[in-house]
Design an enzyme around this catalytic site. Structure first.
Site, mmCIF file in Angstrom:
data_model
loop_
_atom_site.group_PDB
_atom_site.id
_atom_site.type_symbol
_atom_site.label_atom_id
_atom_site.label_comp_id
_atom_site.label_asym_id
_atom_site.label_seq_id
_atom_site.Cartn_x
_atom_site.Cartn_y
_atom_site.Cartn_z
ATOM 1 N N MET A 1 7.266 12.437 -24.959
ATOM 2 C CA MET A 1 6.594 13.181 -24.053
ATOM 3 C C MET A 1 5.702 14.435 -24.511
ATOM 4 S SD MET A 1 8.461 15.270 -20.916
ATOM 5 C CE MET A 1 7.447 16.427 -19.589
ATOM 6 N N ARG A 345 16.217 11.510 -21.039
ATOM 7 C CA ARG A 345 15.056 10.327 -20.728
ATOM 8 C C ARG A 345 15.620 8.817 -20.569
ATOM 9 N NH1 ARG A 345 11.875 12.706 -25.196
ATOM 10 N NH2 ARG A 345 10.045 13.615 -24.486
ATOM 11 N N VAL A 467 5.678 9.700 -15.185
ATOM 12 C CA VAL A 467 6.435 10.941 -15.196
ATOM 13 C C VAL A 467 7.094 11.086 -16.499
ATOM 14 C CG1 VAL A 467 8.327 11.950 -14.040
ATOM 15 C CG2 VAL A 467 6.858 10.783 -12.888
ATOM 16 N N GLU A 468 7.158 12.141 -16.906
ATOM 17 C CA GLU A 468 8.149 12.830 -18.419
ATOM 18 C C GLU A 468 7.389 12.007 -19.502
ATOM 19 O OE1 GLU A 468 12.107 11.565 -19.024
ATOM 20 O OE2 GLU A 468 12.876 12.954 -17.026
ATOM 21 N N GLY A 469 6.014 11.995 -19.187
ATOM 22 C CA GLY A 469 5.025 11.841 -20.405
ATOM 23 C C GLY A 469 4.438 10.296 -20.318
#
Length: 794
Positions: A1, A345, A467-469
């Site tokens: 991310m 993650r 999402v999240e990178g």
């Protein structure tokens, strides 16, 4: 991310690397004979590396990213020697009784309350559903019981998220966000006692609905470059406060949240906190309604909409005691985020992706046998069967990876590289399986309405990918960029020694690295010539031993290529995203294959699952092979030339694996083309509705009935082959077969019931003009959300 995770790669200038290797080998030889002169020589090498800037300085933020979490099974692959005895000793967990009861009780009750099509149409979670979520503790899974929380394991949280998200992602966000990185998790680990006592009970009960403000227009995956500003000052009463200016976007639950965790860069011009002027990234709590803070507007995400929108603050004033952990924790925000994301993650986004893949299994396995074309079930056509087999096997692989990684989290292990692999590859693979499922279901997948159970999953897949990178950056920057230094057995030790000017540590680490490299070269050559047949394999199912051997062989090559990248490319790796992406592919597929083998052993070596294991491991190894070929073809400089011209042909002539065969896809498809115990076990974890007249319920009813009458239909078909019955659809010949005594009257009735259920299951939704057309209000009132010129925003 975060690209900060990738800025620590070792930096060897290409023209200097061979001089360095020759010098190191020469010194090592001298050292074996004359110890004291060897020490001096190593000091000389270290000074040479410092003066030539072979290795970069690691900044505080980079080091915090590197030191967050743990090295797990990934370390063995970076070292070129995966230890499967140790891997098979790693836990593969189950839910405890309390967690299973919650999954079977409140979780099922919540799903039964949700009309997924109505929520999809209105984009709104009903008040009674939201009240149930709060009352039953769905927002409290992370929170310790002493503060009113459920304190569930990461595996339980993942399993619950997967189940709810498949039914309604819109509703699921009210469970995912409170139980992901944000107020509860950060306060639990870093908050003051007052913050824990004040906030955690209210977060557990749902009185506070949290969101986490991180992403900005100019800082997405590169979150370390956020521009949100926090300035420490003393107000007129003499109290120390923080003045915040920020503009965040893409924040899930922002429009409905009343408690924001904001990440900002904190400065203290007058050094009121005693930490200097530039304090660094800090996490601060902001309550809805505070002057200058604006929220409530929505973005409109693709697919299944959910509450998501911007957060804007202009001269928002909060107390320094609103810093999570209080003033003493100012500047520790980056470390906090890295530590929690190290394992986090692997939970929420993989849960949603893998839940979606199970939904694809449930739908396509059933539909491929319910739907007929050209007088046969479409699932028996090889083109369709190929898709169904891939869906079944890779869903098995994904679920294995989810449980295995969450089991590590249960045990207190937080592996950031494995977590990044899980986030990136489960969402990518799930998206691909969703497309395959849509291909199989065709028109039934395309036509939307209450009976469509696949389109919303397919349309929402891009959310998990971004999402999240974004997955592109996770794959090309983070996985190998972080792993190459963090997970390598000696690289970080060498960097530390050079930075500390510690000759003794440098000498021991460098010598060990050289030995590891030389041994690794012989290991990869030996395993290549023997195809891993002499690799040490633990006591596992005989049918799977070949996969362990080939993974050991692949691991040896990966370790060798990792050393080559660090020696020859080094600090330039972060600019070589295409190459590092191939390294990430190789690592990811080895890890996913390893998790699949762990699942097969943990679940008791179920023989009926062997077709799934065979397909999944063959696919994983063939993808690893493809990654290696790509690395050889695109490596830089002299080493790249050697790889291309001397090693590529042997690599292709002696591959780890080729893609799964037609026979493999046939056997894998069969595992989900009968309504039986195996089919139900493979889709375990998704909600199976009681309503048999709508959506998945009516499809499963038809699938079950057709599976039950299959032996009856086989007798009718056999009679046709013997010319006792005319040609035609076997179901439509049931009455004629009964009159001829081929089947009984009861059996003919069962066939008629199954035929009626089939016809019902393949119907799609039809809307009247009044139902179909909705008033179009145009774009009036929609704005970009950009700040007006005179506003002071970050």
């Amino acid at each position: 991310m975060y690209t900060a995770c990738t800025k620590h790669s070792l930096h060897f200038d290409q023209p200097l690397v061979f001089k360095f290797l020759l010098l190191a080998i020469k010194v090592f030889s001298c050292d074996l004979v004359i110890q004291h002169r060897g020490v001096a020589m190593f000091s000389l090498i270290m000074k040479w590396m410092q003066s030539n800037k072979i290795l970069p300085k690691i900044s505080d933020t980079e080091r915090q990213a590197l030191e967050a979490g743990h090295v797990w099974i990934d370390g063995g692959f970076f070292a070129g020697k995966p230890d499967f005895d140790e891997i098979l000793r790693q836990p593969y967990s189950l839910l405890n009784a309390e967690e299973q009861a919650f999954l079977d009780g409140p979780c099922e009750e919540l799903i039964a309350m949700v009309d997924q099509y109505e929520v999809l149409r209105t984009k709104k979670v009903p008040d009674d559903v939201l009240a149930f979520i709060k009352a039953q503790g769905f927002m409290s899974f992370l929170i310790p019981k002493q503060y009113g929380g459920k304190e569930f394991s990461p595996l339980a949280i993942s399993t619950i998220m997967a189940k709810i998200n498949v039914h309604s992602f819109t509703v699921g966000t009210y469970v995912v966000i409170p139980n992901s990185l944000g107020a509860a998790e950060l306060i639990k680990h870093y908050g003051t006692e007052d913050q824990k006592n004040n906030y955690l009970p209210k977060l557990a009960s749902g009185e506070y609905v949290p969101c986490f403000g991180l992403t900005e227009p100019t800082a997405g995956s590169d979150a370390a470059s956020i521009k949100a500003e926090g300035e420490v000052f003393r107000d007129d009463n003499g109290d120390i406060k923080i003045r915040l200016n920020f503009r965040k976007r893409y924040i899930t639950l922002a429009p409905v949240s009343n408690l924001v965790t904001l990440a900002c860069k904190l400065t203290d011009p007058n050094n009121l906190l005693g930490k200097g002027e530039d304090i660094g990234i800090t996490t601060v709590l902001i309550h809805k309604g505070v002057e200058g803070f604006s929220s409530g507007d929505h973005h409109d995400p693709v697919g299944e909409s959910f509450d998501n929108g911007p957060l804007i603050g202009k001269d928002v004033v909060v107390s320094v005691h609103d810093i999570i952990g209080g003033p003493a924790n100012a500047g520790n925000g980056w470390r906090m985020l890295m530590e929690q994301l190290a394992g986090g993650r692997a939970v929420s986004l993989p849960a949603g992706a893998i839940g979606a893949s199970k939904a694809v299994v449930a739908t396509t396995g059933a539909y491929s046998m319910v739907r007929q074309q050209f007088g046969i079930q479409i699932g028996l056509m090889e083109g369709v069967e190929e898709k169904v087999g891939k869906i079944a096997a890779l869903s098995y692989l994904l679920e294995a990876s989810r449980v295995f990684s969450c089991s590590a989290l249960n045990a207190g292990i937080h592996p950031p590289v494995v977590s990044a692999v899980l986030k990136s590859y489960t969402t990518e693979i799930s998206q691909a399986l969703g497309k395959d499922g849509m291909d199989v279901c065709a028109g039934a997948g395309v036509m939307q309405g209450p009976n469509n159970i696949l389109a919303k999953t397919y349309c929402s897949a891009p959310v998990g990918v971004t999402v999240e990178g974004a997955n592109i950056l996770t794959r090309t920057l983070i996985i190998f960029g972080q792993g190459a230094t963090r997970c390598h057995p000696y690289a970080l030790k060498v960097v530390d020694a050079v930075e500390k000017d510690d000759v003794k540590q440098f000498r021991s680490s460098l010598v060990a690295w050289m030995i590891q490299f030389i041994v690794g070269v012989f290991r990869v050559l030996f395993h290549g010539v023997t195809r891993g047949i002499f690799a040490s394999v633990p006591d596992v199912a005989p049918e799977t031993k070949t996969y362990y051997r080939r993974l050991i062989w692949a691991g040896a090559r990966f370790g060798f290529l990792t050393n080559m990248a660090m020696f020859a490319i080094g600090g330039k790796l972060k600019a070589r995203g295409k190459l590092t992406g191939r390294y990430a592919d190789a690592l990811a597929w080895m890890l996913l294959g390893t998790a699949t083998l762990r699942r097969f052993e943990a679940e008791g070596r179920k023989q009926e699952d062997l077709p799934l294991v065979d397909y999944a491991l063959t696919h994983a190894l063939s993808e690893t092979q493809k990654a290696f070929e790509g690395i050889y073809a695109n490596f830089d400089g002299f080493i790249g030339s050697i790889l291309r011209f001397f090693m590529t042909l042997p690599l292709r002539l002696n591959p780890l694996a080729t893609p799964p065969s037609d026979a493999m896809s046939h056997e894998a498809a069969k595992t989900i083309q009968r309504y039986n115990e195996q089919y139900l076990r493979l889709i375990e974890g998704i909600h199976l509705p009681d309503n048999q007249s709508l959506g998945l319920g009516r499809l499963l009813k038809s699938f079950r009935l057709l599976s039950e009458v299959e032996p009856i239909l086989a007798r009718i078909h056999e009679a046709q082959k013997l010319h006792k019955l005319r040609r035609g659809s076997v179901e439509e010949l049931a009455d004629e077969a009964q009159k001829l005594g081929i089947i009984s009257e009861t059996e003919a009735g069962l066939v008629a019931l199954a035929l009626a259920a089939r016809l019902e299951a393949i119907e799609v939704d039809v809307f009247s003009p009044e139902q179909y057309y909705r008033e179009d209000k145009g774009l009036e009132g929609i704005y970009s959300g950009a700040p007006v010129a005179e506003e002071k925003v970050a």
